[in-house]
Design a protein around this motif. Structure first.
Motif, mmCIF file in Angstrom:
data_model
loop_
_atom_site.group_PDB
_atom_site.id
_atom_site.type_symbol
_atom_site.label_atom_id
_atom_site.label_comp_id
_atom_site.label_asym_id
_atom_site.label_seq_id
_atom_site.Cartn_x
_atom_site.Cartn_y
_atom_site.Cartn_z
ATOM 1 N N ASN A 219 0.822 -1.216 0.000
ATOM 2 C CA ASN A 219 0.000 0.000 0.000
ATOM 3 C C ASN A 219 0.858 1.268 0.000
ATOM 4 O O ASN A 219 0.490 2.269 -0.621
ATOM 5 N N LEU A 220 1.990 1.225 0.694
ATOM 6 C CA LEU A 220 2.886 2.387 0.683
ATOM 7 C C LEU A 220 3.412 2.654 -0.727
ATOM 8 O O LEU A 220 3.508 3.803 -1.159
ATOM 9 N N LEU A 246 11.195 6.018 -4.787
ATOM 10 C CA LEU A 246 10.733 5.515 -3.484
ATOM 11 C C LEU A 246 9.843 4.291 -3.658
ATOM 12 O O LEU A 246 9.920 3.321 -2.902
ATOM 13 N N THR A 247 8.988 4.353 -4.691
ATOM 14 C CA THR A 247 8.077 3.234 -4.978
ATOM 15 C C THR A 247 8.863 1.972 -5.282
ATOM 16 O O THR A 247 8.585 0.894 -4.737
ATOM 17 N N LEU A 248 9.852 2.094 -6.152
ATOM 18 C CA LEU A 248 10.610 0.923 -6.597
ATOM 19 C C LEU A 248 11.497 0.356 -5.478
ATOM 20 O O LEU A 248 11.816 -0.831 -5.486
ATOM 21 N N ILE A 251 9.557 -2.396 -3.447
ATOM 22 C CA ILE A 251 9.042 -3.607 -4.109
ATOM 23 C C ILE A 251 10.181 -4.393 -4.725
ATOM 24 O O ILE A 251 11.124 -3.822 -5.283
ATOM 25 N N ASN A 252 10.080 -5.722 -4.632
ATOM 26 C CA ASN A 252 11.008 -6.590 -5.347
ATOM 27 C C ASN A 252 10.775 -6.433 -6.849
ATOM 28 O O ASN A 252 9.631 -6.269 -7.288
ATOM 29 N N ILE A 256 6.808 -5.885 -9.082
ATOM 30 C CA ILE A 256 6.383 -4.530 -9.467
ATOM 31 C C ILE A 256 5.109 -4.618 -10.309
ATOM 32 O O ILE A 256 5.081 -5.287 -11.344
ATOM 33 N N PRO A 257 4.010 -3.949 -9.889
ATOM 34 C CA PRO A 257 2.787 -3.946 -10.712
ATOM 35 C C PRO A 257 3.062 -3.333 -12.078
ATOM 36 O O PRO A 257 3.820 -2.356 -12.202
#
Length: 634
Positions: A219-220, A246-248, A251-252, A256-257
């Motif tokens: 969610n973050l 920051l998003t990447l 997430i592994n 990644i969506p």
């Protein structure tokens, strides 16, 4: 020279071996990764729709909800088949009017959002809100979250606003979990972002981040991605890039969506990093095809076509925009068709085909007047004024330029940008202040802890010292009492011993008197007739019961009991002293004069005086030393 050559060869061999070892380790690591990935894929079961239907339909309403929950949680390799089955069967749980536990619905709604079943859940969530008025507020808010997420993806501001209102009305301040507030503020921010209210969007996104669990990286990452999209709409590329990074980080790479790649590709394109943007869009197009993500594929084709326009590859750009159009028409996504028209008009404008550009953009000028989408408005008005300006139609160019600048200044101009920037600075200052206060509170807590420990230690020392003195005082009192009792006992013993000794001396004196009387009787008996001797013999026998020698031995034993170490110390000074001399010293010790001693021992005074002189010599006393004082001091 030979030695130097050998060293160089040795170094090169060492380097070669190191490189070979690194390559082998890398190969082993890759092989392990492949094996792990393969085993992970093999561990996922195959979803069987027929089997699931046969198990699902006979169940009771509550058990059906539980069955769907477990089905969503289970890992299956054929994800699309499971989604298709879910879309067909999820409405069945609402057909039976039997009351179903609201908590089950709430859990199901959270799972549908978490596992990305939003599209499949839209009819179910809509019907749940319309027909089931008895469900709890938590269930209503979670259903509204599903629909808000769906219409946010569609960029339909009116529908998004409707379900944000439902979500906010059903939030319960005391009972709801932080997740509900995170969903509310996130969707409010999404709505503000679509409307171009970027200040409100930034504030609400940050509120949502504050409510998010720090361990909830999924969610973050969504919230950071939404912030990146917001800054992209604001044409704030540096900030958009910052939040994308920051998003990447959260997430592994495998997780990644796909829709994240679209944002990343747009940022790369706006940053003129066309090579990386090309790779990004090619990746998302390929993966969208593999996973059957039609909507995402349409967006990716549109963005890729726009990138081709920027690279002046107009034919390729038209091709990808046409591919996006065909998918949008099939899915009936009008907003996608509108954006493709704008992108195509820009492509024709850049390729100097003004008539075609105008034919693409003209149908949109009336639509955007009432559209609640500032980005769409600005794109249409900007392109119209540029086209009319190049066609030398000054009045129309000025009209659309004015409309464009009004909207730009309102939504992405200096004022909204400065408002967002000032708010960010204020928030950063507030965060620093909070961190400082938290640090100061922590320091104060440490000080209090330190002072508390110090005071506790001092108190412990004081208590210990007090207890020590108290115990010592008690022990001292007890010791004094013991010493006093010991002295009293010794005194009583001394009295008793002296009494026994005195009695012994007294007995000795009495016996001597008896001896004297017996001697006198012997003289009288010699002169008496035999008739009277018998009576006097009985009296004589009575006087003879105890001898002087026995009484002296008894005296000596009692003396040694009273003065146990006297003989030992005396012998250490005068080892040649005889037993009779020792008895004489004992009598001197108890303060008997020479005359008394002579009477007790049946000796003459002269004999006693001679014995005393002999004792002085054996004790090696000087002429000035008094024998009696010396013996008493021993």
């Amino acid at each position: 020279m030979i030695c130097l050559t050998f060293n160089i060869v040795k170094v090169r061999l060492h380097y070669l071996l190191t490189v070979l070892l690194s390559v082998l380790l890398c190969l082993c690591s890759c092989q392990n990764h492949k094996i792990q990935k393969k085993s992970k894929n093999n561990s996922s079961e195959l979803f069987l729709a027929t089997k699931a239907s046969s198990q699902f339909k006979p169940l009771s309403p509550n058990n059906r909800v539980a069955f769907i929950i477990n089905t969503i949680k289970a890992e299956h390799s054929n994800h699309d088949e499971k989604k298709e089955w879910l879309a067909k069967n999820i409405l069945i749980i609402l057909q039976d009017k039997t009351k179903i536990n609201s908590s089950n619905f709430t859990e199901l709604n959270h799972l549908l959002l978490e596992k990305d079943y939003v599209n499949e859940a839209v009819p179910y969530a809509t019907k749940l809100l319309i027909e089931n008025t008895s469900i709890s507020k938590a269930t209503k808010s979670s259903a509204a979250s599903i629909l808000a997420a769906y219409y946010n993806a569609k960029k339909q501001a009116d529908s998004l606003g409707k379900y944000v209102d439902i979500l906010e009305r059903n939030i319960q301040e005391k009972d709801d979990e932080p997740w509900s507030y995170m969903s509310l503020y996130s969707n409010k921010a999404n709505l503000a972002n679509v409307k171009g209210e970027f200040f409100n969007a930034a504030v609400n996104y940050q509120k949502a981040i504050d409510y998010a669990d720090p361990s909830d990286t999924k969610n973050l990452s969504v919230l950071y991605h939404n912030l990146a999209s917001m800054y992209l709409n604001l044409d704030y590329i540096e900030k958009a890039n910052y939040y994308t990074d920051l998003t990447l980080e959260l997430i592994n790479p495998e997780d990644i969506p796909l829709y994240y790649y679209n944002t990343q590709g747009i940022i790369q394109g706006k940053s003129k990093n066309f090579k990386e943007a090309e790779k990004t869009f090619q990746t998302i197009i390929q993966k969208s095809k593999q996973e059957g993500r039609a909507m995402l594929l349409a967006q990716s084709y549109s963005n890729y076509g726009n990138l081709k326009r920027k690279k002046k590859e107009f034919e390729a750009g038209l091709k990808y925009l046409s591919l996006s159009d065909s998918i949008c028409k099939k899915l009936k996504v009008n907003v996608g068709i509108f954006y493709n028209k704008i992108n195509r008009a820009e492509l024709y404008y850049d390729s100097k085909k003004l008539d075609k550009a105008l034919s693409e953009i003209n149908p949109l000028k009336d639509f955007v007047v009432d559209a609640d989408n500032p980005k769409l408005k600005m794109s249409v008005y900007e392109l119209l004024y540029r086209i009319y300006d190049d066609l030398s139609q000054t009045d129309l160019a000025n009209t659309y330029f004015r409309l464009y600048t009004e909207n730009k200044n309102k939504y992405i101009g200096d004022l909204p940008r400065s408002m967002v920037s000032e708010w960010e600075v204020a928030r950063e200052r507030e965060k620093r202040l909070q961190l400082r206060m938290a640090y100061e509170n922590e320091l104060q807590g440490q000080r209090f802890k330190k002072y508390g420990l110090s005071m506790g230690l001092i108190l412990l020392i004081l208590v210990s010292v007090t207890m020590y003195f108290s115990i010592s005082k008690k022990q001292l009192k007890k010791q004094q009492l013991y010493e006093q009792e010991k002295k009293d006992l010794e005194y009583q013993l001394q009295l008793k011993s002296n009494e026994l000794l005195s009695n012994s001396i007294k007995d000795l004196g009495i016996q001597q008197t008896k001896d004297w009387l017996r001697n006198q009787l012997n003289q009288i008996l010699d002169d008496l007739p035999n008739a009277h001797k018998k009576k006097f013999n009985v009296l004589k026998q009575e006087l003879k019961s105890t001898t002087t020698h026995e009484l002296l031995a008894d005296f000596e034993a009692k003396f040694q009991t009273t003065y146990s170490d006297f003989y030992k110390r005396l012998k250490s000074i005068g080892p040649d002293l005889s037993p009779n001399e020792l008895i004489l010293c004992a009598l001197i010790k108890i303060n008997y004069s020479s005359k008394d001693i002579a009477l007790l021992t049946n000796r003459s005074l002269r004999t006693i005086e001679n014995s005393r002189s002999l004792i002085r010599k054996k004790l090696q006393l000087s002429p000035n030393e008094n024998l009696q004082n010396f013996i008493i001091s021993i």
